[in-house]
Design a protein around this motif. Sequence first.
Motif, PDB file in Angstrom:
ATOM      1  N   UNK A 242      36.567  35.979  53.094  1.00  0.00           N
ATOM      2  CA  UNK A 242      35.235  35.049  53.679  1.00  0.00           C
ATOM      3  C   UNK A 242      36.427  33.848  53.150  1.00  0.00           C
ATOM      4  N   UNK A 243      36.683  33.739  51.320  1.00  0.00           N
ATOM      5  CA  UNK A 243      37.333  32.941  51.206  1.00  0.00           C
ATOM      6  C   UNK A 243      38.087  32.738  50.593  1.00  0.00           C
ATOM      7  N   UNK A 244      39.245  33.532  51.162  1.00  0.00           N
ATOM      8  CA  UNK A 244      40.459  33.112  50.782  1.00  0.00           C
ATOM      9  C   UNK A 244      41.235  32.347  49.457  1.00  0.00           C
ATOM     10  N   UNK A 245      40.540  30.565  50.011  1.00  0.00           N
ATOM     11  CA  UNK A 245      41.143  30.344  49.440  1.00  0.00           C
ATOM     12  C   UNK A 245      40.779  29.131  48.000  1.00  0.00           C
ATOM     13  N   UNK A 246      39.545  30.489  47.400  1.00  0.00           N
ATOM     14  CA  UNK A 246      39.444  30.268  45.977  1.00  0.00           C
ATOM     15  C   UNK A 246      39.748  31.574  45.224  1.00  0.00           C
ATOM     16  N   UNK A 247      40.457  30.971  44.180  1.00  0.00           N
ATOM     17  CA  UNK A 247      41.416  31.178  43.369  1.00  0.00           C
ATOM     18  C   UNK A 247      40.859  32.783  42.603  1.00  0.00           C
ATOM     19  N   UNK A 248      39.163  32.542  42.108  1.00  0.00           N
ATOM     20  CA  UNK A 248      38.402  33.092  41.571  1.00  0.00           C
ATOM     21  C   UNK A 248      37.889  34.164  42.728  1.00  0.00           C
ATOM     22  N   UNK A 249      38.200  34.476  44.004  1.00  0.00           N
ATOM     23  CA  UNK A 249      37.969  35.435  44.427  1.00  0.00           C
ATOM     24  C   UNK A 249      39.128  36.766  43.915  1.00  0.00           C
ATOM     25  N   UNK A 250      40.738  35.671  44.139  1.00  0.00           N
ATOM     26  CA  UNK A 250      41.328  36.826  43.893  1.00  0.00           C
ATOM     27  C   UNK A 250      41.781  37.678  42.442  1.00  0.00           C
ATOM     28  N   UNK A 251      41.111  36.345  41.590  1.00  0.00           N
ATOM     29  CA  UNK A 251      41.039  36.586  39.626  1.00  0.00           C
ATOM     30  C   UNK A 251      40.180  37.702  39.866  1.00  0.00           C
ATOM     31  N   UNK A 252      39.004  37.941  40.734  1.00  0.00           N
ATOM     32  CA  UNK A 252      38.281  39.107  39.695  1.00  0.00           C
ATOM     33  C   UNK A 252      37.951  40.444  40.461  1.00  0.00           C
ATOM     34  N   UNK A 253      39.260  39.874  41.982  1.00  0.00           N
ATOM     35  CA  UNK A 253      39.945  41.834  42.324  1.00  0.00           C
ATOM     36  C   UNK A 253      40.841  42.286  41.233  1.00  0.00           C
ATOM     37  N   UNK A 254      41.290  40.855  40.331  1.00  0.00           N
ATOM     38  CA  UNK A 254      42.447  41.503  39.378  1.00  0.00           C
ATOM     39  C   UNK A 254      41.964  42.753  38.704  1.00  0.00           C
ATOM     40  N   UNK A 255      40.403  41.977  38.364  1.00  0.00           N
ATOM     41  CA  UNK A 255      39.467  42.601  37.296  1.00  0.00           C
ATOM     42  C   UNK A 255      39.487  43.797  37.882  1.00  0.00           C
ATOM     43  N   UNK A 256      38.632  44.284  38.823  1.00  0.00           N
ATOM     44  CA  UNK A 256      38.121  45.376  39.171  1.00  0.00           C
ATOM     45  C   UNK A 256      39.405  46.263  39.175  1.00  0.00           C
ATOM     46  N   UNK A 257      40.833  45.633  40.372  1.00  0.00           N
ATOM     47  CA  UNK A 257      41.314  47.090  40.221  1.00  0.00           C
ATOM     48  C   UNK A 257      42.330  47.144  39.001  1.00  0.00           C
ATOM     49  N   UNK A 258      41.926  46.284  37.844  1.00  0.00           N
ATOM     50  CA  UNK A 258      42.324  46.808  36.016  1.00  0.00           C
ATOM     51  C   UNK A 258      42.013  47.330  35.339  1.00  0.00           C
TER      52      UNK A 258
END
Length: 486
Positions: A242-258
Amino acid sequence: HTHTHTHTHTHTHTHTHHKAVSPLLFSLSESLRVSLYHTHLHHQTPHNARTMMARRASSPMYRAPPPDDEDKRPLSFRVKRRTPSPEPDDGLGKLRSHLYEGQYTEAIAELESFEAAVRARGDIQNVKGVCLLHLGRPERALEVLDDVLAANPADDAARHNRLEAVFSVCELRIEEANKRFLAGDAGGALACYELVPPGHLEELRTLYPQLLYTFYNNRGAVLMKLARFAPALEDFETAVAVRGNHGDAHHNRGVALKALKRFEEADSAFSKCLELDPRSYSALCGKSEVLASLDRFEDAVDVASRAIEVNDTPDNYRALLSRGFARLKHGEYGGAVRDFHVAEGLGAASDEFVMMYELALALHGDELFHIGEHELAIDLYTRALAMGSSDRPSVDLLFNLSLAKLYSGDDGDDTANGFRHVLSLRPNHPQAAGTLGMHLLEVSYPNSPEAHEACVWLKRATEMRPREADLFYHYGLALMKVGNMK
């Protein structure tokens, strides 16, 4: 030893910037049409862990998106007044007056007093729906407007106002969920999110992407708190879409993958966040932890050092923990001890931190012991023991401390008592039995209590290590010392 980090969730205050968008439409008559504008609030989004999983939690887990200029303020309405034109004699003058004055409760009471045929008209019911929205009753407004559209699907004004009602219903659910989440009720927060029909979210996807981003980002944070990592990842990936230009969206995805131990993908997600926000402290820490889990220790230390330079958050000891963990796994025990020492001064105190710090102190003590720095080793072993449980101290640490004291020239009772303590905790410790027996043999007089005790421990050591000739040799010497020549 696997290091995980919990992130906490905090409250962000955002100033409201008023912008006229999406007027609510009356369709009663041109003379009654009133333009109503709403504004949106930047929704409170649970933050990432800045610690998780340490404070928590913590966590650990999720930062608010940066403010945009639109669709981020709470639903509210104001009447755009203009000089009314001469009113037709249609019996609706009093209703018009209430609407112009913003008296929505009175307006509803007035239209409910109409004859059934008039009250059932689509334009009248559309006005009722708008009044209900103004009064903060979006669910009831949605029911009314759904009835209007069921009777006349071509009613554009009702369709437009229904979309505003859908927005308000979703927003209220999200706000209630956030309140529960921030109060520590993750289960209650999830229940609020489950009350939002998926169809409503899809209706808002084009006009209100920020609302969808907030919904999926926040629900993902709740699911992470409940340790439901796989569905949390799905929500974060939807937020990225939905909002791929938000760094936080990618950060949170990284947290879940970790959390799912998909470290390569987590590294890519944190890297994407850092492309959008190179100074993201949490993303730098997360990337360092992932790199350490991938055994890329030098890279992990470098990234954590960058995070320490950024140092823009109150819990800045997380970067020190990340770098200390990487150094610990890489065998740089002295560097790990220094990082953990500074982190402790900044407030690090979680059980995980204590365990890592204790391990670093013990391993660095071993390093110093092997190069003959026995006094320094004694200091590190003592500090490590002080960090652990006094009821159940580490037997290996106690043995190493006593051995370091013995090698430093301390042949007093304190050293012997250290070995006795080890054997009281672990009677089948062959090194402790053999070392204590040899020590007592060396410091005892013939036929003294110490000599007899040396025989006891050396005999036990030979029973546990029957193939070590040196133990039998010293056991023989001890027997001679107590006169047992046979």
